[in-house]
Scaffold this active site. Structure first.
Site, mmCIF file in Angstrom:
data_model
loop_
_atom_site.group_PDB
_atom_site.id
_atom_site.type_symbol
_atom_site.label_atom_id
_atom_site.label_comp_id
_atom_site.label_asym_id
_atom_site.label_seq_id
_atom_site.Cartn_x
_atom_site.Cartn_y
_atom_site.Cartn_z
ATOM 1 N N THR A 141 13.731 2.199 -6.874
ATOM 2 C CA THR A 141 13.018 1.282 -6.081
ATOM 3 C C THR A 141 11.499 1.591 -5.993
ATOM 4 O O THR A 141 11.308 2.695 -5.686
ATOM 5 C CB THR A 141 13.487 0.944 -4.700
ATOM 6 O OG1 THR A 141 12.299 0.269 -3.983
ATOM 7 C CG2 THR A 141 13.779 2.167 -3.690
ATOM 8 N N ASP A 143 9.549 0.932 -3.769
ATOM 9 C CA ASP A 143 9.316 1.222 -2.399
ATOM 10 C C ASP A 143 9.354 2.662 -1.962
ATOM 11 O O ASP A 143 8.834 3.130 -1.061
ATOM 12 C CB ASP A 143 10.092 0.172 -1.760
ATOM 13 C CG ASP A 143 9.930 -0.994 -1.562
ATOM 14 O OD1 ASP A 143 9.013 -1.411 -2.521
ATOM 15 O OD2 ASP A 143 10.534 -1.868 -1.196
ATOM 16 N N MET A 189 2.943 -3.853 -2.152
ATOM 17 C CA MET A 189 4.311 -3.995 -1.844
ATOM 18 C C MET A 189 4.844 -2.792 -1.223
ATOM 19 O O MET A 189 4.069 -1.988 -0.839
ATOM 20 C CB MET A 189 5.171 -4.190 -3.029
ATOM 21 C CG MET A 189 5.137 -5.776 -3.539
ATOM 22 S SD MET A 189 6.349 -5.743 -5.047
ATOM 23 C CE MET A 189 6.468 -7.609 -5.141
ATOM 24 N N GLY A 190 5.992 -2.935 -0.595
ATOM 25 C CA GLY A 190 6.532 -1.799 0.029
ATOM 26 C C GLY A 190 7.443 -1.933 1.330
ATOM 27 O O GLY A 190 7.922 -1.126 1.831
ATOM 28 N N ARG A 191 7.340 -3.310 1.747
ATOM 29 C CA ARG A 191 8.032 -3.839 2.898
ATOM 30 C C ARG A 191 7.634 -2.980 4.225
ATOM 31 O O ARG A 191 6.600 -3.038 4.473
ATOM 32 C CB ARG A 191 9.625 -3.776 2.519
ATOM 33 C CG ARG A 191 10.200 -4.837 3.328
ATOM 34 C CD ARG A 191 11.722 -4.899 2.589
ATOM 35 N NE ARG A 191 11.940 -6.106 1.745
ATOM 36 C CZ ARG A 191 12.729 -6.240 0.828
ATOM 37 N NH1 ARG A 191 13.714 -5.238 0.690
ATOM 38 N NH2 ARG A 191 12.680 -7.103 0.122
ATOM 39 N N GLU A 246 1.908 -4.993 2.496
ATOM 40 C CA GLU A 246 2.558 -6.395 2.746
ATOM 41 C C GLU A 246 3.137 -6.443 3.908
ATOM 42 O O GLU A 246 3.290 -7.550 4.780
ATOM 43 C CB GLU A 246 3.315 -6.886 1.407
ATOM 44 C CG GLU A 246 4.725 -5.958 1.642
ATOM 45 C CD GLU A 246 5.617 -6.418 0.387
ATOM 46 O OE1 GLU A 246 5.294 -7.401 -0.384
ATOM 47 O OE2 GLU A 246 6.770 -5.722 0.324
ATOM 48 N N LEU A 301 2.917 -7.626 -10.403
ATOM 49 C CA LEU A 301 2.189 -6.733 -11.575
ATOM 50 C C LEU A 301 2.592 -5.282 -11.232
ATOM 51 O O LEU A 301 2.702 -4.316 -12.351
ATOM 52 C CB LEU A 301 0.748 -7.012 -11.501
ATOM 53 C CG LEU A 301 0.311 -8.430 -11.818
ATOM 54 C CD1 LEU A 301 -1.212 -8.629 -11.528
ATOM 55 C CD2 LEU A 301 0.509 -8.830 -13.207
#
Ligand code: F6P
Length: 411
Positions: A141, A143, A189-191, A246, A301
């Protein structure tokens, strides 16, 4: 190895997930597996009997090399939550019927914490029912939020892209001067984990100051404090760069992106689609300060940039794929392969196994002490942790000036 191997990919794509697939394939063949099958779109596809014989698609050593350099998920991915055994035993009976038909000895699943939930449930079911198939997970992942592993394959390449792109954005922002200044907000990203956003700090060096502000989801976000910090920075310099996750949230738990319209999508694991944070903050800034703003959502991206992959990442992704097959072949089940850092200088990692029950559905976040007191930047420790993971390059195979990928020749 007498029986066959089946491998699937699940969750968000990365630039390194196919290198793990290549590692699974190569090791399975080397250990004598008569057939290596690939589930199309993970467990969801398998339930619909969608799979391929990988040897019909990976024919040469060049194909293996292309696969290692191909982003996203060659087999197709899914975000499918396998029901609990007592909720829907029919799904399990169906899966094991298919595995039996294909004479599967080793079931390998490449994915993040949600995907390890699938390995956990299937290995539990096999033990309860006395099936001999072994189930092993391969971490993946961007993340980097999987527990018990030093880091996850996919993270290093995404971090390298984020560090590089942030540097390019800073360079671009320095070119033009606007009367009330320019503020660029980069959404990463990365929640709920800030590992990726923190990687924006990698842009800093002799030739680049790095971003001015970095906001991770681990610390509650205060909009007023953010606006006032940017205002102060603009009094001193013509442009400001902020990297924001995010998943930054307000003190009351709401995501900042929920303050905008149109983020209603929720996936099978209950994860809300996170998008629009940078855009929201840019609008607030232009309303309050009247400065020029730019919001850049790195979006897919950052996880598809195989042209900028980290060599360490691609090699480790291959290695964990191979280690999973070896473990399953030697009789391990209900385990996930982990990377264990042995030393930083020189950087060295080895693989071990961990019980998947301790990994699935757990999110590993950035330690609070790796974020500065104000919650506006990462510390040197964070940077020392991530820097080894972005080292080295993998040259893409270029055809007509564009990277070449492995694609399904036989549909
Ligand atoms: O799970 C990895 C990830 O890339 C997260 O960083 C991101 O929030 C999410 O996937 C996006 O998922 P999707 O591609 O399904 O929108």
């Amino acid at each position: 190895m007498k029986g066959n191997v089946i491998v699937g990919q699940s969750g968000g794509p990365t630039a390194a997930i196919n290198s793990s697939l290549a590692g699974v394939y190569r090791t399975a063949i080397d250990r004598g597996a008569p057939k290596v099958y690939g589930m199309l779109h993970g467990i969801e596809g398998l339930l619909n009997e969608q799979y391929i014989d990988l040897s019909e698609h990976i024919e040469t050593d060049l194909d293996v090399e292309l696969l290692k350099r191909t982003p996203a998920a060659y087999l197709g991915s899914c975000r499918y939550k396998l029901p609990e055994i007592h909720e829907n035993i029919e799904s399990y009976e169906k899966i094991f019927e298919i595995l039996d038909k294909l004479n599967i000895e080793c079931f390998i699943y490449i994915g993040g914490n949600d995907s390890m939930d699938t390995i956990k449930k299937l290995s539990d079911y096999a033990i309860i029912k006395g099936y001999p198939t072994k189930f092993v997970g391969v971490p993946k992942t961007i993340d980097n939020d999987l527990a018990l592993t030093d880091h996850t394959p996919g993270y290093g390449s995404a971090a390298k892209y984020i560090g590089t792109s942030t540097k390019e954005i800073i360079q671009d922002s320095s070119a033009l001067v606007y009367s009330k200044g320019l503020v660029t907000i980069v959404e990463i990203m990365g929640r709920n984990a800030g590992w990726l956003t923190g990687a924006a700090a990698l842009s800093a060096g002799e030739d680049c100051e790095g971003p001015d502000l970095i906001y991770l989801p681990e610390v509650a976000f205060d909009i007023e404090d953010f606006l006032s910090r940017v205002k102060k920075l603009l009094e001193k310099k013509p442009f400001v760069i902020a990297a924001v996750s995010e998943g930054i949230r307000l003190e009351d738990g709401r995501y900042v992106c929920e303050l905008t319209d149109g983020v209603d999508f929720v996936d099978a694991f209950g994860h809300k689609q996170l998008t629009g944070t940078a855009n929201y903050l840019a609008r607030r800034l232009s309303q309050e300060i009247g400065c020029k703003t730019r919001s850049i959502e790195l979006s897919s991206l950052q996880r598809a940039a195989s042209h900028l992959a980290s060599r360490i990442d691609i090699l480790e992704a291959f290695q964990v794929g191979g280690a999973a097959v070896k473990a399953a072949d030697e009789g391990d089940t209900g385990e996930m392969v982990i990377l264990k850092r042995i030393s930083d200088d020189p950087y060295q990692c080895t693989t071990e196994l961990r019980n998947v029950h301790k990994v699935s559905n757990v999110e590993k976040t950035v330690p609070r002490e790796w974020i500065n007191k104000n919650g506006t930047y990462v510390t040197e420790e964070f940077i020392s942790y991530v820097r080894p993971l972005i080292q080295g390059d993998v040259s893409p195979v270029m055809v007509d000036g564009i990277p070449r990928y492995l694609y399904h020749k036989k549909k």
